[in-house]
Design a protein around this motif. Structure first.
Motif, short mmCIF file in Angstrom:
data_model
loop_
_atom_site.label_atom_id
_atom_site.label_comp_id
_atom_site.label_asym_id
_atom_site.label_seq_id
_atom_site.Cartn_x
_atom_site.Cartn_y
_atom_site.Cartn_z
N ALA B 41 -0.62 52.44 23.13
CA ALA B 41 0.05 51.18 22.85
C ALA B 41 1.24 50.97 23.78
O ALA B 41 1.45 49.89 24.32
CB ALA B 41 0.50 51.14 21.40
N HIS B 42 2.01 52.04 23.98
CA HIS B 42 3.16 51.90 24.87
C HIS B 42 2.73 51.76 26.32
O HIS B 42 3.42 51.13 27.11
CB HIS B 42 4.12 53.08 24.68
CG HIS B 42 4.96 52.94 23.46
ND1 HIS B 42 5.91 51.95 23.33
CD2 HIS B 42 4.96 53.62 22.29
CE1 HIS B 42 6.48 52.06 22.14
NE2 HIS B 42 5.92 53.06 21.48
N GLY B 43 1.57 52.35 26.64
CA GLY B 43 1.03 52.17 27.98
C GLY B 43 0.78 50.69 28.27
O GLY B 43 1.09 50.19 29.36
N PHE B 44 0.29 49.98 27.28
CA PHE B 44 0.04 48.55 27.45
C PHE B 44 1.35 47.76 27.57
O PHE B 44 1.39 46.71 28.17
CB PHE B 44 -0.76 48.00 26.26
CG PHE B 44 -2.23 48.18 26.39
CD1 PHE B 44 -2.99 47.23 27.05
CD2 PHE B 44 -2.86 49.30 25.88
CE1 PHE B 44 -4.36 47.39 27.18
CE2 PHE B 44 -4.24 49.47 26.02
CZ PHE B 44 -4.99 48.51 26.66
N LEU B 45 2.40 48.32 26.97
CA LEU B 45 3.67 47.59 26.94
C LEU B 45 4.51 47.80 28.18
O LEU B 45 5.38 47.00 28.51
CB LEU B 45 4.49 48.05 25.74
CG LEU B 45 4.43 47.25 24.46
CD1 LEU B 45 5.26 47.93 23.39
CD2 LEU B 45 4.97 45.84 24.70
N ILE B 46 4.26 48.93 28.86
CA ILE B 46 5.25 49.43 29.82
C ILE B 46 5.59 48.42 30.93
O ILE B 46 6.76 48.24 31.28
CB ILE B 46 4.80 50.79 30.41
CG1 ILE B 46 5.94 51.45 31.18
CG2 ILE B 46 3.61 50.65 31.30
CD1 ILE B 46 6.89 52.15 30.26
N GLY B 47 4.56 47.73 31.46
CA GLY B 47 4.82 46.82 32.55
C GLY B 47 5.82 45.74 32.16
O GLY B 47 6.84 45.53 32.84
N ALA B 48 5.54 45.09 31.04
CA ALA B 48 6.44 44.02 30.59
C ALA B 48 7.81 44.58 30.26
O ALA B 48 8.84 43.99 30.62
CB ALA B 48 5.84 43.30 29.39
#
Lengths: 291, 319
Positions: B41-48
């Motif tokens: 989940a945090h992997g998906f968030l990291i860019g933003a």
């Protein structure tokens, strides 16, 4: 078919009501056309006039002197091709970054729900409360010297692309849409062994086409219309956007040529709008208000 | 909230895997699974999150520090309230606030009322709605440089269309942007033309949600057109109207591009110098980032109240 509004159908059905309706209707259409289309018509037609006619009083409605090469002159003198190319490059780059990062973030916040997810969303939404213009100065200083990486992003497309991702409103819009996708659908996919990435790609994204369309259009139009930020971060004339480039050249070219340039700079967003007006308007009214 | 009938193991799993999205093969311990889920989940968030960290959150903190610092050839030193003092003692300070307030008031009279009236009119018509909606929104799609230069030509005292129209109706010609008494109004008119489309469409959507029976009931009570607007239309769209009002205030207090492009920023006798233009000047003409940040902080404090009210209202609307 349409619901009842202020004026009752009975009133409209009477002969007097009917006549009055058509008079008002004619007036409204004429007034709106003149007010909203008038200046644009003046712009397009003045682009065809010669230098004398464009400043003539009273102005002519139909150009008497027909000079289509104002347009080609504007194209060459102001180097519109490269300004247009730059703007397209920034706009579609910003779109790509926003689609990848903002969609992933919204998906994670909506469906994967990590720890601190709520707090992160809150911090993102908090940026909506800070007046954007207040942040321009510290943002500019950050672009001059990005902390940790110690890079200067001035005159690079990154200065446009990366800050465009920090669009809390888009994330919010996307998250709300993802929230409405039924849980069971995603559960079924994960039962079948689909990874979160796979679920996003083959279930969430196809369903979300309408909202993705709206976000995309807003992303492109946002970059296309922005003025202050590209003026600050892209001082190199060869890197500038249409808005900034035309503005900085506006004093050096004859008026009719400049107007022709304005017409050409306006066309792309107008065309986008005419093609996608349905999506834009529904997106605007569906989620346009809540921030 | 937890039903007593739940067996302990069920309760535990309900607590852990709040969203049972990805936990297909039950391998490894609960901790391992939750860690993996969180990492994904945090992997998906990291860019933003990284973009926000660098280009929103860090600048937000920095704005605050900048206001109390002075940067001199790369040397940063703390100066306490000196920046605020500089800003306060600037003769342009009060003028900028007065101009901004004037812009906001004029923009509310025009930019708030006009789109509402336009939406009501479009909503009443039985024909050509699509065309009128399209017209109203067209200017929003123009690049600001195009609309602003367009208005510059329309306002021109020599060959401008506007004086031409005034002459047609027998009205005296005006200097528009060159007249210190009219320059701000001219900026507001242009700005309203450029930006009202979005608001008009939002009002239109709100108007379409009003149940027709309310108008019928009002008619039975003998209400005329204006009373129907006052007693039905406005109360029924109250929430949207107040949200838009707050949004307008927040947006117009930050006006920059329109006066900057129309009058070069300051305008005749400084009559269109706005607070944000002053911030711009401090930062990018005088390289005084501290003063710019101090003035920005003042604007932030002023607008924070409006923002908070806005957030509170939009929460209320969500429910």
């Amino acid at each position: 078919m349409s619901t009842r509004t202020l004026i009752s159908p009975a009133q409209l059905a009477r002969p007097r009501g009917k006549a009055l309706y058509w008079v008002v209707f004619g007036l409204v259409v004429a007034l709106f056309t003149v007010v909203f289309l008038g200046p644009m018509y003046w712009m397009v037609s003045s682009g065809f006039k010669d230098t004398q006619e464009v400043v003539q009083t009273p102005p002519t409605l139909v150009p008497e002197s027909f000079q289509p090469d104002n347009y080609s002159q504007a194209w060459n003198v102001m180097d519109l091709a490269s300004l247009l190319g730059n703007t397209l490059f920034y706009a579609f780059g910003a779109l790509a970054f926003q689609l990848v990062f903002d969609v992933a973030a919204a998906y994670s916040l909506s469906k994967l729900r990590p720890v601190f997810g709520k707090a992160i969303l809150g911090l993102m939404l908090a940026t909506l409360m800070i007046p954007a213009t207040v942040l321009v100065v510290p943002q500019y200083l950050t672009v001059l010297d990005v902390p940790i990486f110690e890079r200067n992003l001035l005159n690079t497309p990154w200065a446009i692309w990366l800050p465009s991702v920090t669009n809390a409103f888009n994330i919010f819009l996307l998250k709300r849409f993802f929230d409405s996708i039924p849980r069971e659908l995603l559960d079924a996919a994960s039962m079948d062994g689909a990874s979160p990435m796979r679920t996003l790609r083959s279930i969430v994204l196809p369903i979300s086409r309408p909202i993705l369309g709206v976000v995309s259009i807003f992303a492109i139009v946002g970059v296309w219309k922005d003025f202050l930020w590209p003026m600050l971060t892209l001082p190199d004339p060869s890197k500038q956007t249409l808005n900034v480039g035309i503005y900085s050249l506006s004093n050096g070219v004859p008026m009719n040529v400049l107007i022709a340039a304005l017409t050409m700079a306006s066309l792309p967003t107008l065309v986008i709008f005419l093609i996608f007006q349905r999506n834009i308007m529904s997106g605007l009214t569906a989620g346009g208000l809540k921030g | 909230m937890s039903a007593p009938s739940l067996t302990p193991s069920k309760a535990a799993s309900a607590r852990h895997a709040q969203p049972p999205v990805d936990g297909p093969p039950r391998r490894g311990g609960a901790f391992g699974r939750s860690l993996k889920r969180n990492l994904t989940a945090h992997g998906f968030l990291i860019g933003a999150v990284l973009c926000f960290a660098f280009f929103s959150w860090y600048p937000m903190v920095r704005e605050f520090f900048l206001a109390f610092q002075k940067t001199d050839q790369g040397e940063v030193s703390w100066v306490g309230l000196e920046n605020l003092e500089t800003v306060f003692n600037d003769p342009a300070f009060w003028q900028a606030w007065r101009n901004t307030a004037l812009f906001t008031v004029l923009a509310l009279v025009l930019g708030f009322a006009v789109p509402f009236v336009v939406a009501i009119v479009i909503n009443e018509l039985r024909h050509g709605k699509g065309y009128l909606r399209l017209l109203v929104y067209l200017p929003v799609m123009l690049p600001p440089v195009a609309s602003v230069l367009l208005f510059k030509y329309l306002y021109d005292p020599g060959y401008g269309m506007l004086n031409e129209v005034f002459g047609f109706f027998g009205l005296p010609e005006q200097q528009w942007l060159q007249d210190p008494d009219l320059s701000m109004l001219s900026v507001v008119i242009a700005s309203t033309w450029m930006n009202m489309g979005g608001a008009a469409l939002i009002y239109l959507a709100a108007l379409q949600g009003i149940p027709g029976e309310l108008y019928e009931a009002a008619e039975l009570d003998g209400a005329g057109l204006l009373r129907k607007i006052w007693h039905v239309t406005i109360p029924q769209t109250r929430l949207i109207l107040s949200l838009m009002l707050l949004m307008q205030i927040i947006a117009t207090m930050q006006v920059f591009v329109e006066p900057f492009l129309l009058t070069g920023g300051a305008g005749p006798e400084g009559s269109t110098t706005t607070v944000v233009y002053l911030i711009y000047q401090y930062a990018f003409n005088f390289n005084n980032y501290g003063a710019a940040a101090a003035l920005g902080l003042l604007l932030l404090v002023l607008l924070a109240g409006f923002s908070a009210a806005y957030v509170k209202l939009s929460r209320a609307e969500d429910e």
